[in-house]
Design a protein around this motif. Structure first.
Motif, short mmCIF file in Angstrom:
data_model
loop_
_atom_site.label_atom_id
_atom_site.label_comp_id
_atom_site.label_asym_id
_atom_site.label_seq_id
_atom_site.Cartn_x
_atom_site.Cartn_y
_atom_site.Cartn_z
N SER A 655 0.84 -1.21 0.00
CA SER A 655 0.00 0.00 0.00
C SER A 655 0.86 1.25 0.00
O SER A 655 0.52 2.26 -0.63
N ALA A 656 1.98 1.20 0.72
CA ALA A 656 2.89 2.35 0.73
C ALA A 656 3.49 2.56 -0.65
O ALA A 656 3.64 3.70 -1.11
N VAL A 657 3.84 1.47 -1.33
CA VAL A 657 4.37 1.58 -2.69
C VAL A 657 3.30 2.18 -3.61
O VAL A 657 3.60 3.04 -4.45
N PHE A 658 2.07 1.74 -3.45
CA PHE A 658 0.98 2.28 -4.27
C PHE A 658 0.85 3.79 -4.05
O PHE A 658 0.72 4.56 -5.02
N ALA A 659 0.89 4.21 -2.79
CA ALA A 659 0.77 5.65 -2.50
C ALA A 659 1.93 6.42 -3.10
O ALA A 659 1.74 7.50 -3.68
N LEU A 660 3.15 5.90 -2.98
CA LEU A 660 4.30 6.58 -3.56
C LEU A 660 4.17 6.65 -5.08
O LEU A 660 4.51 7.66 -5.70
N GLY A 661 3.67 5.58 -5.68
CA GLY A 661 3.53 5.56 -7.13
C GLY A 661 2.56 6.61 -7.64
O GLY A 661 2.77 7.20 -8.70
N THR A 662 1.50 6.85 -6.88
CA THR A 662 0.52 7.86 -7.33
C THR A 662 1.06 9.27 -7.22
O THR A 662 0.48 10.19 -7.78
N LEU A 663 2.16 9.46 -6.46
CA LEU A 663 2.77 10.78 -6.37
C LEU A 663 3.69 11.08 -7.54
O LEU A 663 4.14 12.22 -7.70
N LEU A 664 4.00 10.06 -8.33
CA LEU A 664 4.90 10.27 -9.46
C LEU A 664 4.20 11.05 -10.56
O LEU A 664 3.05 10.76 -10.91
N ASP A 665 4.91 12.00 -11.10
CA ASP A 665 4.35 12.84 -12.16
C ASP A 665 4.28 12.04 -13.45
O ASP A 665 5.21 11.33 -13.80
N MET A 666 3.15 12.16 -14.14
CA MET A 666 3.00 11.48 -15.43
C MET A 666 2.88 12.48 -16.56
O MET A 666 2.22 12.24 -17.57
N GLY A 667 3.51 13.65 -16.38
CA GLY A 667 3.42 14.68 -17.40
C GLY A 667 4.20 14.33 -18.64
O GLY A 667 4.91 13.33 -18.71
N GLY A 668 4.09 15.19 -19.66
CA GLY A 668 4.74 14.91 -20.93
C GLY A 668 6.22 15.26 -20.91
O GLY A 668 6.71 16.00 -20.06
N ASP A 669 6.94 14.74 -21.90
CA ASP A 669 8.37 15.00 -22.00
C ASP A 669 8.65 16.45 -22.36
O ASP A 669 9.72 16.97 -22.05
N SER A 670 7.73 17.09 -23.05
CA SER A 670 7.97 18.48 -23.42
C SER A 670 8.15 19.34 -22.19
O SER A 670 8.96 20.25 -22.15
N CYS A 671 7.41 18.99 -21.15
CA CYS A 671 7.53 19.72 -19.90
C CYS A 671 8.89 19.46 -19.28
O CYS A 671 9.53 20.35 -18.74
N ARG A 672 9.36 18.21 -19.40
CA ARG A 672 10.62 17.86 -18.74
C ARG A 672 11.80 18.47 -19.48
O ARG A 672 12.86 18.62 -18.91
N ASP A 673 11.64 18.75 -20.72
CA ASP A 673 12.72 19.38 -21.47
C ASP A 673 12.64 20.90 -21.40
O ASP A 673 13.37 21.60 -22.07
N GLY A 674 11.74 21.40 -20.62
CA GLY A 674 11.62 22.84 -20.44
C GLY A 674 10.86 23.52 -21.54
O GLY A 674 10.96 24.72 -21.70
N VAL A 675 10.11 22.77 -22.31
CA VAL A 675 9.37 23.36 -23.42
C VAL A 675 7.89 23.35 -23.08
O VAL A 675 7.29 22.30 -22.94
N GLY A 676 7.30 24.49 -22.98
CA GLY A 676 5.87 24.58 -22.83
C GLY A 676 5.34 24.11 -21.50
O GLY A 676 4.15 23.94 -21.36
N GLY A 677 6.18 23.89 -20.52
CA GLY A 677 5.69 23.38 -19.24
C GLY A 677 5.43 24.49 -18.28
O GLY A 677 5.86 25.63 -18.44
N ASP A 678 4.71 24.20 -17.23
CA ASP A 678 4.47 25.21 -16.21
C ASP A 678 5.65 25.24 -15.26
O ASP A 678 6.61 24.49 -15.37
N GLU A 679 5.57 26.10 -14.28
CA GLU A 679 6.70 26.30 -13.39
C GLU A 679 6.97 25.08 -12.52
O GLU A 679 8.11 24.86 -12.11
N ASP A 680 5.94 24.30 -12.24
CA ASP A 680 6.13 23.15 -11.37
C ASP A 680 7.08 22.13 -11.97
O ASP A 680 7.72 21.37 -11.25
N CYS A 681 7.15 22.12 -13.32
CA CYS A 681 7.96 21.09 -13.94
C CYS A 681 9.44 21.25 -13.62
O CYS A 681 10.20 20.29 -13.63
#
Length: 1340
Positions: A655-681
């Motif tokens: 259950s703890a693993v499940f909770a940690l997994g739901t905290l993982l961001d599933m956003g797009g790669d464009s956000c991770r490369d600094g393109v078009g993402g919001d400040e949180d990225c």
């Protein structure tokens, strides 16, 4: 009932014997009656010394406890067909929601049509004298006809308003056809889609005709004008309800039925009809009834029922009719006499209807529309009263007869009690009203049913009364407790309670603040939501979630009850955005994390179920809800949940693993490369939290419980989805064609000059989890921020990179790393695949670890986990293409995985000859390597490894700058992201955990008595056989009990006998397991199955787990993988209970693990070792690695033996001939060490009895040494059993017998004094290949 113990404790673990005697010794002589196997000076273990006398085992309590361990493992809910079933959680549609009325209805308009024509009798009615005259309890001849007509009309309207005050009432007195048409059209127009009630009183007109006509008047009242029912139906349309109070009213019902049958109009489909009598009957004319007795029953039931009962009661002489009209109180005030009578009447009629009507009809008539429900309750009274006058009211839909139902007796009793005290209450305004015992008695009847009822018996008829009792404060608590007991009987009981209408009542009760109701209300809601998730909407709409958050935060409740509140909240937020928002606004995150953070191992609040549901509740709140995820990260949730990953309960860890997994961001790669993402990225805090989460997940990749590893796989799939591009780049770097070694392709590793090629100390081996092979060098730097990773020339085992199990047999452990060129490369330099100009969220080293953790999961010993691991790999572009069977192409070869090789070589991937994926029991269908010949051959650190320097790719990917792999199954970002997300593997821990609350929580399982009886029988048998064995004297072994041909092509690797039945279990090098029954004259093959599909070196050990109960078969493969089976002796019914890798880590230069394991039932520990420098200690109850004991030797362990009578003690034999005794309870763990042999120890065991110090060991040289570890001298007895060819040793647990086997097809049996008792030679038909190298021959 004590509500403090709502949760039934799990079945107390009583199990399992390790002291099992083979029935081979049943025929042993007993000439040595004083057969104490140990000398008189023998010291006893401290646990049994004071009370044990070894001479008679069966008569000693201490001996019994030592030989009969009471623990039982792997028998929890999670072990029931984990591999086969996919659990389902609470449902929100389908069968379980049938209780909920499909369309709530309301009667919005009431049309009253009175055709009385006072003072003029219709021509077809001949009235008697005296005759019934009252209309709406008014005598129409007591005033002028017109005034009487108007008064009756107003009275009837007010009587209906008592049942539906918000409806619009329109009355037509002695109307014409045109007036009725106008009335009907007006009512339908105003009611819109609501129901219209049409009430027709035809006491002043002729009876309806056979053609389906009712009579009205012309304007001058000189003629009766017929009105066709079809016309009336066309004006009112649907939905509608008709009440016909006239003689021969059944004619109208028949006409409606014909209209419906002919299909001339579809309007009658939602038509309800109530008619005063059948087609051939006239209304009662007796003066004891009113003229409109049917209407009076429908609109004033209490008055009508009491008047009718009064004439038939013994009270008729003392009670005047007039006082019935003066009953004190209000109908809606249950604390008054009139209110209680109305309350009892409702309960009685509801109960009759519930028990007589089909449930769907009950829902339609008694739960869909308040006015319709009231009319039908009162209709049941009309049937009872009017049948006494030979008149039968009818309805459409037709109801079965109810006038003789026994619940009317309960009503009569309540009415009589009421009438008896009525004169006193009227005469004395201050007299105290005595409530009726009706509800108390009915609750008692319900309680009796609960004590004896079940799903297979008739449902409790008092269920509607329990619903009514919830309205009363004085009965509410008892009713809720009984209702909770009923709901606990199973989903069928919850469905029944919901069908009877319990839901709005318990929803309303959430608004109360009564403390004593909180626990039982939480329990009831737990049961409801365990069945039907759709109630989440109602709870949020009414603000019910705050009730459970307050309860969750209260410290007065027991942890089990607070776990139920957490479950309710988890269901509320499960896939329900409005519920997630409401709970987040009500500080649910803060409450849950506060209790998780404040929990300590010894705290009473840390009930595992409570921790489990706090994790699941948070996971469901964070799932696909970014705002809540951000709030959780700010509250330091990753660190809080990471501490739960070491909890002893697998459910909590998963259950703890499940909770940690739901905290993982599933956003797009464009956000991770600094393109078009919001400040949180690009937020550093979020990046650090994500790194922390991933590190936590990697630490449990090799957890002992498949439940946990499944959740890790799902969480890594979410991570792979969100970081797809970077993970794909890292993966492609591993397999990219290189002229140099694979090491050059690893972006996260710096190339540094190697000062040496090996460790200075052979003890300093690499764990399986390490990414870097031991040949890389003495100094390695990974990333920019891990300076502490490398210590003293080797990778730190405390580093996340070196977590056990992360890279179990990875490609980077290939011996190709030996060929790596020396050089220096900074972190930003790679093979051109990963060369981003902007910073990425995570370090490349973390991505590397994740890729190899996914590989570990893809070759998991559990097929279900391996399947999940392959799905995760497919997300980052590693596709399964071909499976190459390891087994030689002979007749006995089992087919490979269904994903067979393609017909053309155009598929991308890694060609496997003996690839790293299949190392250590891996069974992943993999892509294909093209492996050039290796020259010169070098020793590999993992079996079957070859250097891979060239790969073939799909044509369209060859020139791709960022990929050397197959296209990923899932993309990240883009318009199709949402649909792709649905392809991710789904977590099962939540749905599986919900099943706990669907089962009975207040009662123990019914089969516990049977289990205990079987246990006692086996304990008695065991002690009896132990006594025989200890007193026996075995003279010879000349008569074989059974002989069978195993038909194993590669010979028998392991063999095991069941202690309580004539069953033998054997396995071969291909891990084929066969079970026979040898009791009959001809042995019978009971079952045959494969331990797994891709074996390498066979099964090292077979053990029985839970011998005194329903035993499980533990099969330990030579690669260290453990698989435990249930129902293994039933043909094709074997089920995998659990599977895990017991050995984590290997020494450099070791090609195979050669695992040695032993099982200790007393402690529930599994000891495992092999070509490693430590002994892994697994607790199978926790399914967790609890210790890694240093072996204190430079050599590998070749034999293990756990004590069967002294928990936590075991002995180990080593390759160099040394023997060591360990006790895990001591600080140093090593008790003593000696070296009695010059060659490899091939067998070891404790001497029979309770002495923990006496050990027997045997070496390859052929000598058997009898050791007493208390004296550090040489062995006190040596037997030269086989000169240079000894391969196996077996020590009987209880009989003074040992046996040794040699490579010359010979077994010798000795006594503990060294006397040779016999020689056994194998016949060609039985295990002719060779005598195995394992001690499983103890039973032969």
């Amino acid at each position: 009932m004590a509500l403090g113990d709502l949760m039934a404790s799990r079945y107390s673990q009583s199990s399992v014997v390790t002291a099992v005697v083979s029935n081979h010794f049943d025929d042993c002589g007993s000439s040595h009656e004083d057969g104490d196997l140990a000398s008189s000076s023998q010291r006893r273990d401290s646990e049994t010394a004071s009370s044990s006398t070894h001479g008679n085992a069966s008569g000693s309590t201490a001996t019994s406890m030592a030989y009969l361990p009471q623990n039982m493992v792997l028998c929890e809910l999670r072990h029931e067909a984990f591999e086969a079933c996919v659990p389902t959680g609470p449902s929100d549609n389908g069968l379980v929601s049938k209780w909920r009325p499909k369309d709530r209805m309301k009667t919005g308009c009431v049309a009253l049509v009175l055709c009385l024509n006072i003072s003029v009798d219709p021509p077809d009615v001949i009235k008697i004298s005296p005759c019934a005259r009252m209309e709406c309890w008014i005598d129409p001849f007591s005033m002028a006809p017109q005034k009487a007509l108007e008064t009756i009309g107003k009275t009837l309207s007010s009587q209906y308003e008592r049942w539906q005050p918000r409806a619009r009432y329109k009355c037509q007195l002695d109307p014409t056809v045109e007036e009725v048409k106008k009335l009907c059209n007006t009512c339908r127009r105003q009611a819109k889609s609501e129901r219209v009630l049409f009430h027709y009183n035809g006491h002043g007109v002729p009876k309806p005709t056979a053609n389906g006509e009712i009579w009205l008047f012309n304007r001058s009242y000189t003629q009766y004008i017929p009105l066709q029912i079809s016309d009336l139906d066309s004006w009112l349309k649907t939905p509608s309800i008709y009440v016909f109070d006239c003689s021969a009213a059944g004619m109208i019902v028949n006409a409606f039925n014909e209209l419906n049958d002919w299909g001339a109009s579809g309007s009658s489909r939602d038509c309800i009809l109530l008619a005063a009598c059948e087609a051939h009957e006239t209304l009662p004319q007796s003066s004891e009834f009113p003229a409109d007795v049917f209407t009076s029953c429908l609109t004033t039931p209490i008055k009508m029922a009491l008047r009718w009962f009064c004439r038939r009661s013994l009270l008729r002489e003392s009670v005047d009719y007039s006082i019935i009209d003066r009953i004190p109180g209000r109908p809606n005030d249950r604390k008054t006499l009139l209110g209680e009578l109305n309350w009892i009447f409702t309960a009685v009629t509801d109960t009759i209807a519930w028990n007589v009507l089909p449930h769907d009809l009950f829902q339609r008539l008694f739960r869909q529309d308040l006015l319709v429900a009231s009319l039908f309750r009162n209709f049941l009274l009309a049937e009872r009263i009017m049948r006494s006058a030979n008149c039968s009211p009818i309805s459409h839909p037709m109801l079965p007869p109810t006038h003789q139902h026994h619940m009317w007796d309960a009503w009569d009793m309540a009415a009589e009690i009421c009438l008896a005290q009525l004169p006193t209450l009227i005469d004395d305004p201050f007299a105290e009203f005595q409530p009726s015992p009706f509800f108390t008695e009915q609750l008692t009847a319900f309680e009796v049913w609960l004590d004896h009822g079940s799903e297979h018996k008739k449902p409790p008829e008092q269920l509607p009364i329990v619903l009514q009792v919830l309205l009363s404060q004085c009965h509410r608590f008892r009713a809720l407790v009984l209702l909770g007991r009923f709901l606990d009987m199973g989903p069928w009981a919850v469905d029944l309670a919901l069908s009877v209408g319990i839901f709005p009542y318990v929803l309303k009760l959430l608004q109360t603040t009564t403390p004593e109701l909180r626990q039982i209300l939480v329990f009831i809601w737990t049961k409801i939501l365990a069945l039907d998730k759709s109630c989440q909407v109602d709870l949020v709409k009414d603000g019910g979630h705050t009730y459970f958050i307050r309860f969750l935060d209260s410290m007065e409740a027991y942890p089990e009850q607070r776990a139920m509140a957490a479950f309710v909240l988890a269901v509320i937020v499960d896939g329900h955005r409005r519920g997630q928002e409401a709970c987040m606004e009500s500080s649910l995150i803060h409450v849950c994390l506060k209790h998780l953070q404040g929990s300590t191992p010894n705290d009473a609040q840390t009930e595992p179920l409570f921790l489990q549901w706090l994790c699941l509740c948070m996971g469901k709140l964070w799932e696909d809800f970014p705002e809540a995820q951000i709030m959780g990260l700010r509250e330091n949730a990753p660190a809080i949940y990471a501490s739960l990953l070491s909890e002893p309960q697998p459910e909590v860890r998963a259950s703890a693993v499940f909770a940690l997994g739901t905290l993982l961001d599933m956003g797009g790669d464009s956000c991770r490369d600094g393109v078009g993402g919001d400040e949180d990225c690009d937020d550093d805090e979020k990046i650090r939290a994500e790194i922390s989460i991933v590190q936590s997940l990697l630490s449990v990749v090799s957890d002992g419980s498949p439940l946990v590893r499944a959740e890790v796989a799902v969480a890594l799939a979410r991570f792979a989805f969100g970081h797809n591009k970077h993970l794909k780049s890292i993966a492609s770097a591993y397999w990219k064609p290189q002229s140099n070694s694979l090491l050059n392709s690893l972006p996260s590793l710096a190339h540094i000059k190697s000062a040496g090629s090996n460790y200075s100390n052979s003890n300093q081996y690499m764990p399986h989890g390490s990414i870097i092979s031991s040949q890389i060098g003495s100094l390695v730097r990974v990333g920019n921020d891990n300076p502490s990773l490398v210590r003293d020339g080797r990778v730190s085992t405390s580093s996340p990179l070196a977590n056990a199990g992360i890279m179990h047999g990875s490609p980077l452990s290939d011996d190709s790393s030996q060929h790596s060129d020396s050089g220096v490369l900074n972190d930003s330099v790679s093979n051109g695949v990963v060369n981003h100009s902007r910073s990425k969220p995570l370090d490349n080293a973390m991505y590397s670890q994740c890729v190899l953790a996914m590989c570990t999961l893809a070759k998991d010993p559990s097929p279900r986990i391996a399947h999940l691991g392959r799905r995760v790999l497919s997300i980052i572009g590693i596709e399964q293409v071909v499976t190459k069977p390891l087994k030689p192409t002979s007749g006995n070869v089992r087919p490979a995985d269904p994903t067979t090789a393609p017909s053309t070589p155009s598929f991308a991937g890694l060609a496997r000859s003996s690839s790293w994926f299949d190392m250590n029991g891996g069974h992943m269908p993999l892509t294909t390597f093209r492996t050039p010949p290796v020259s010169p051959p070098r020793p590999s650190y993992l079996t079957g490894m070859r250097r891979v320097c060239s790969l073939e790719f799909r044509p369209h990917l060859i020139n791709s700058p960022d990929s050397g792999l197959a296209d990923p199954l899932l993309g990240s970002g883009g318009p199709s992201g949402a649909s792709e997300r649905s392809l991710l593997p789904q977590s099962t821990i939540y749905n599986w955990s919900c099943g706990h609350f669907s089962k009975p929580l207040l009662t123990a399982s019914d089969d516990s008595d049977e289990i205990l009886a079987r246990r006692e029988e086996r304990e008695k048998l065991t002690l009896d056989h132990i006594g025989k064995c200890q007193r026996s004297s075995v003279s010879k072994f000349s008569s074989p009990i059974a002989s069978l041909d195993t038909k194993f092509e590669t010979g028998t690797k392991s063999i095991l006998l069941q202690p309580f039945s004539p069953i033998v279990i054997a396995a071969d090098d291909n891990e084929r397991i066969r079970i026979w029954n040898y009791e009959e004259t001809t042995t019978t093959l009971l079952n045959s199955f494969d331990n797994h599909d891709f074996p390498e070196k066979g099964i090292a050990k077979l053990c029985l787990v839970n011998e005194l109960d329903d035993s499980l078969l533990l099969a330990a493969s030579c690669d260290g993988n453990i698989r435990i089976w249930k129902d293994y002796d039933e043909r094709n019914k074997q089920k995998l209970v659990t599977a895990f890798s017991s050995i984590q880590g290997h020494k450099p230069g070791v090609r195979s693990l050669n695992a040695v394991v032993d099982w200790q039932q007393l402690s529930g520990y599994l000891y495992a070792s092999g070509e490693i420098s430590s002994i892994m200690l697994w607790d199978l109850e926790k399914e967790q690695l609890v210790n890694s004991i240093p072996s204190s030797s430079d050599c590998s362990i070749s034999a293990l033996a756990a004590s069967h009578v002294h928990r936590d003690q075991f002995a180990a034999g080593f390759v160099d001939g040394s023997v060591r005794l360990y006790d895990v309870r001591t600080p140093d763990m090593l008790v003593c060490a000696t070296r009695p042999h010059t060659q490899k120890v091939v067998g070891i065991g404790f001497q029979p009895g309770l002495d923990p110090a006496k050990i027997i060991s045997a070496s390859q040289a052929g000598d058997i040494q009898f050791l007493d570890t208390r004296s550090h001298r040489d062995a006190y007895l040596t037997i030269d059993a086989h000169r240079g060819s000894l391969t196996a040793l077996a020590v009987h647990r209880h009989a003074p017998v040992i046996a040794s086997g040699s490579a010359k097809q010979l077994i010798k049996v000795f006594s503990l004094e060294g006397e040779q008792l016999g020689t056994i030679r194998y016949y060609p038909s039985f295990m002719a290949q060779k005598i195995g190298s394992r001690s499983d021959q103890r039973h032969i």
